[in-house]
Design a protein around this motif. Structure first.
Motif, PDB file in Angstrom:
ATOM      1  N   GLY A 160      33.528  -3.763  15.017  1.00  0.00           N
ATOM      2  CA  GLY A 160      34.111  -2.534  15.525  1.00  0.00           C
ATOM      3  C   GLY A 160      33.087  -1.423  15.645  1.00  0.00           C
ATOM      4  O   GLY A 160      33.424  -0.245  15.532  1.00  0.00           O
ATOM      5  N   GLU A 161      31.840  -1.806  15.880  1.00  0.00           N
ATOM      6  CA  GLU A 161      30.751  -0.831  15.945  1.00  0.00           C
ATOM      7  C   GLU A 161      30.014  -0.947  17.273  1.00  0.00           C
ATOM      8  O   GLU A 161      29.971  -2.012  17.892  1.00  0.00           O
ATOM      9  N   ASP A 162      29.421   0.155  17.695  1.00  0.00           N
ATOM     10  CA  ASP A 162      28.606   0.167  18.899  1.00  0.00           C
ATOM     11  C   ASP A 162      27.324  -0.628  18.656  1.00  0.00           C
ATOM     12  O   ASP A 162      26.701  -0.482  17.598  1.00  0.00           O
ATOM     13  N   PRO A 163      26.891  -1.461  19.605  1.00  0.00           N
ATOM     14  CA  PRO A 163      25.672  -2.262  19.401  1.00  0.00           C
ATOM     15  C   PRO A 163      24.447  -1.433  19.054  1.00  0.00           C
ATOM     16  O   PRO A 163      23.637  -1.830  18.207  1.00  0.00           O
ATOM     17  N   ALA A 164      24.283  -0.280  19.691  1.00  0.00           N
ATOM     18  CA  ALA A 164      23.118   0.558  19.403  1.00  0.00           C
ATOM     19  C   ALA A 164      23.116   0.989  17.942  1.00  0.00           C
ATOM     20  O   ALA A 164      22.065   0.994  17.284  1.00  0.00           O
ATOM     21  N   TYR A 223       0.809  -1.224   0.000  1.00  0.00           N
ATOM     22  CA  TYR A 223       0.000   0.000   0.000  1.00  0.00           C
ATOM     23  C   TYR A 223       0.846   1.280   0.000  1.00  0.00           C
ATOM     24  O   TYR A 223       0.295   2.375   0.007  1.00  0.00           O
ATOM     25  N   GLY A 224       2.156   1.134   0.017  1.00  0.00           N
ATOM     26  CA  GLY A 224       3.019   2.305  -0.053  1.00  0.00           C
ATOM     27  C   GLY A 224       3.120   3.105   1.223  1.00  0.00           C
ATOM     28  O   GLY A 224       3.275   4.327   1.188  1.00  0.00           O
ATOM     29  N   LEU A 225       3.051   2.433   2.371  1.00  0.00           N
ATOM     30  CA  LEU A 225       3.186   3.104   3.654  1.00  0.00           C
ATOM     31  C   LEU A 225       4.649   3.096   4.092  1.00  0.00           C
ATOM     32  O   LEU A 225       5.356   2.102   3.905  1.00  0.00           O
ATOM     33  N   GLY A 226       5.088   4.188   4.692  1.00  0.00           N
ATOM     34  CA  GLY A 226       6.396   4.199   5.305  1.00  0.00           C
ATOM     35  C   GLY A 226       6.319   3.548   6.675  1.00  0.00           C
ATOM     36  O   GLY A 226       5.404   3.833   7.450  1.00  0.00           O
ATOM     37  N   LEU A 227       7.256   2.664   6.980  1.00  0.00           N
ATOM     38  CA  LEU A 227       7.265   1.970   8.269  1.00  0.00           C
ATOM     39  C   LEU A 227       8.181   2.718   9.232  1.00  0.00           C
ATOM     40  O   LEU A 227       9.348   2.980   8.926  1.00  0.00           O
ATOM     41  N   ILE A 228       7.634   3.073  10.389  1.00  0.00           N
ATOM     42  CA  ILE A 228       8.365   3.843  11.398  1.00  0.00           C
ATOM     43  C   ILE A 228       8.498   2.963  12.641  1.00  0.00           C
ATOM     44  O   ILE A 228       7.563   2.871  13.444  1.00  0.00           O
ATOM     45  N   PRO A 229       9.623   2.279  12.823  1.00  0.00           N
ATOM     46  CA  PRO A 229       9.763   1.367  13.960  1.00  0.00           C
ATOM     47  C   PRO A 229       9.927   2.102  15.290  1.00  0.00           C
ATOM     48  O   PRO A 229      10.725   3.038  15.396  1.00  0.00           O
ATOM     49  N   TRP A 230       9.144   1.673  16.285  1.00  0.00           N
ATOM     50  CA  TRP A 230       9.365   2.182  17.630  1.00  0.00           C
ATOM     51  C   TRP A 230      10.082   1.130  18.461  1.00  0.00           C
ATOM     52  O   TRP A 230      10.066  -0.042  18.121  1.00  0.00           O
ATOM     53  N   SER A 231      10.735   1.570  19.531  1.00  0.00           N
ATOM     54  CA  SER A 231      11.602   0.716  20.357  1.00  0.00           C
ATOM     55  C   SER A 231      12.619  -0.016  19.490  1.00  0.00           C
ATOM     56  O   SER A 231      12.741  -1.238  19.551  1.00  0.00           O
ATOM     57  N   PRO A 232      13.389   0.721  18.682  1.00  0.00           N
ATOM     58  CA  PRO A 232      14.327   0.069  17.754  1.00  0.00           C
ATOM     59  C   PRO A 232      15.446  -0.697  18.444  1.00  0.00           C
ATOM     60  O   PRO A 232      16.060  -1.569  17.833  1.00  0.00           O
ATOM     61  N   LEU A 233      15.699  -0.394  19.726  1.00  0.00           N
ATOM     62  CA  LEU A 233      16.759  -1.089  20.455  1.00  0.00           C
ATOM     63  C   LEU A 233      16.191  -1.994  21.545  1.00  0.00           C
ATOM     64  O   LEU A 233      16.884  -2.341  22.498  1.00  0.00           O
ATOM     65  N   GLN A 287      23.494  11.132  23.981  1.00  0.00           N
ATOM     66  CA  GLN A 287      22.812   9.994  23.364  1.00  0.00           C
ATOM     67  C   GLN A 287      22.377  10.329  21.943  1.00  0.00           C
ATOM     68  O   GLN A 287      22.453   9.483  21.052  1.00  0.00           O
ATOM     69  N   LEU A 288      21.925  11.555  21.721  1.00  0.00           N
ATOM     70  CA  LEU A 288      21.521  11.959  20.377  1.00  0.00           C
ATOM     71  C   LEU A 288      22.701  11.905  19.427  1.00  0.00           C
ATOM     72  O   LEU A 288      22.592  11.363  18.316  1.00  0.00           O
ATOM     73  N   ASP A 289      23.844  12.444  19.828  1.00  0.00           N
ATOM     74  CA  ASP A 289      25.030  12.408  18.978  1.00  0.00           C
ATOM     75  C   ASP A 289      25.442  10.966  18.674  1.00  0.00           C
ATOM     76  O   ASP A 289      25.875  10.651  17.564  1.00  0.00           O
ATOM     77  N   GLY A 290      25.289  10.095  19.672  1.00  0.00           N
ATOM     78  CA  GLY A 290      25.670   8.699  19.464  1.00  0.00           C
ATOM     79  C   GLY A 290      24.805   7.999  18.446  1.00  0.00           C
ATOM     80  O   GLY A 290      25.317   7.254  17.599  1.00  0.00           O
ATOM     81  N   THR A 291      23.499   8.234  18.475  1.00  0.00           N
ATOM     82  CA  THR A 291      22.607   7.515  17.576  1.00  0.00           C
ATOM     83  C   THR A 291      22.779   7.930  16.121  1.00  0.00           C
ATOM     84  O   THR A 291      22.586   7.121  15.210  1.00  0.00           O
ATOM     85  N   VAL A 292      23.145   9.182  15.886  1.00  0.00           N
ATOM     86  CA  VAL A 292      23.312   9.659  14.504  1.00  0.00           C
ATOM     87  C   VAL A 292      24.424   8.897  13.792  1.00  0.00           C
ATOM     88  O   VAL A 292      24.414   8.754  12.563  1.00  0.00           O
ATOM     89  N   LYS A 293      25.371   8.364  14.559  1.00  0.00           N
ATOM     90  CA  LYS A 293      26.472   7.610  13.953  1.00  0.00           C
ATOM     91  C   LYS A 293      25.983   6.342  13.257  1.00  0.00           C
ATOM     92  O   LYS A 293      26.695   5.770  12.434  1.00  0.00           O
TER      93      LYS A 293
END
Length: 322
Positions: free
Chosen positions: A257-261, A203-213, A286-292
């Motif tokens: 060599g990557e952070d689990p999050a 149907y062309g919906l964008g999926l927005i996952p919550w609780s991604p971690l 935390q915001l700066d970390g997730t952008v990576k």
């Protein structure tokens, strides 16, 4: 920052969506303002909230914080694609919850007032209301669109067949229908792959996952405990159930060599139909970390390894039939 279209719409949103559920109960208003300002500095233009966030019935604490942030001006509202949700109880009187035409009208007006804006970019049903027919739902939403109070409509926590039912009624009415679905989806919780992901694709919906971690389980929880960080009772309980998988996951992240999050978020960004996982930083760090996570590329071999650790689902009915 990378951007993509929200589902089949022409609306461009950032590949990470700023979740605001912590604003108020966990994060102070001052820090919330700083996080939202920094999100704009990082290029994040997609913010998600809900009328019940703040968790004091009827107060809309988080929406009020966002409204006072918008009121500072400086292009804050214009730069933001704001998504909010309705369904949960905002009072103890009948018709102050769910998706009746009456509550949709009142809830929208209340959210607009709290957020000090004259329109909502994406208005989402926080849950399916089995007592309200989709004919009523769409009539109410179409009126809000005609009034210029909302631009797009999305769902949250819908099953695949709810999406189909909603879309077919919208098609009958000759309207766009849903443009997005917000689902519980991460490496550990993959049931959406059975029917929700295929429905979104079809149907062309964008999926927005919550609780991604997965509430922190995919965010390097074992590393943090080893360093002396305390964990909530719920996290400890869930960790006991999934310890073997989490141990293997964190070991694989070490190999990468990557952070689990960041690996958990990057995996979602590689999945079909996913527009933007919702990140819920409590602090600027935390915001700066997730952008990576946007810099993490997972090749086919890495994706296959993650599927071994956290087996997913084939599309229904092949998952349970021929």
């Amino acid at each position: 920052m990378d951007y993509t279209q929200l589902g089949r719409t022409g609306l461009k949103v950032s590949r990470l969506c700023l979740g605001t559920m912590n604003f108020g109960p966990v994060t102070t208003e001052e820090d919330s303002f700083a996080i939202m300002d920094h999100a704009h500095e990082l290029g994040i233009n997609f913010f998600d909230t809900a009328n019940v966030y703040g968790w004091k019935k009827g107060e809309g604490i988080t929406e009020n914080i966002i409204g006072r942030w918008f009121a500072q001006g400086g292009g804050r509202r214009e730069k933001t694609v704001i998504a909010t949700k309705l369904y949960g109880g905002m009072g103890d009187w009948p018709n102050e919850d769910r998706l009746s035409a009456l509550n949709i009208r009142r809830a929208c007006d209340a959210s607009l007032k709290r957020m000090q804006t004259d329109y909502i970019d994406l208005y989402q049903a926080h849950h399916v209301d089995r007592n309200t027919p989709f004919e009523e739902f769409w009539e109410a939403m179409d009126i809000l669109k005609q009034q210029g109070k909302i631009l797009y409509v999305g769902s949250s926590n819908f099953a695949g067949w709810h999406i189909a039912k909603a879309q077919e009624e919208a098609r009958r009415r000759g309207t766009v229908g849903l443009v997005s679905e917000q689902s519980h989806y991460n490496l550990l919780v993959r049931a959406a792959e059975l029917e929700v992901v295929p429905a979104c694709e079809d149907y062309g919906l964008g999926l927005i996952p919550w609780s991604p971690l997965a509430g922190g389980l995919l965010g390097g929880v074992l590393r943090k405990i080893d360093k002396g960080r305390s964990a909530s009772e719920n996290i400890v309980k869930e960790l006991d159930k999934h310890r073997d998988k989490i141990e293997r996951y964190e070991a694989f992240c070490d190999e990468l060599g990557e952070d689990p999050a960041n690996v958990g978020l990057a995996w979602l960004l590689h999945q079909r139909a996913v527009t933007a996982p919702i990140i819920g930083p409590r602090t600027l760090e935390q915001l700066d970390g997730t952008v990576k996570a946007l810099e993490v590329t997972l090749d086919e071999k890495a994706l296959a390894r993650l599927d071994e650790i956290f087996p997913g689902f084939k599309t229904a009915p092949e998952e349970y039939a021929w």
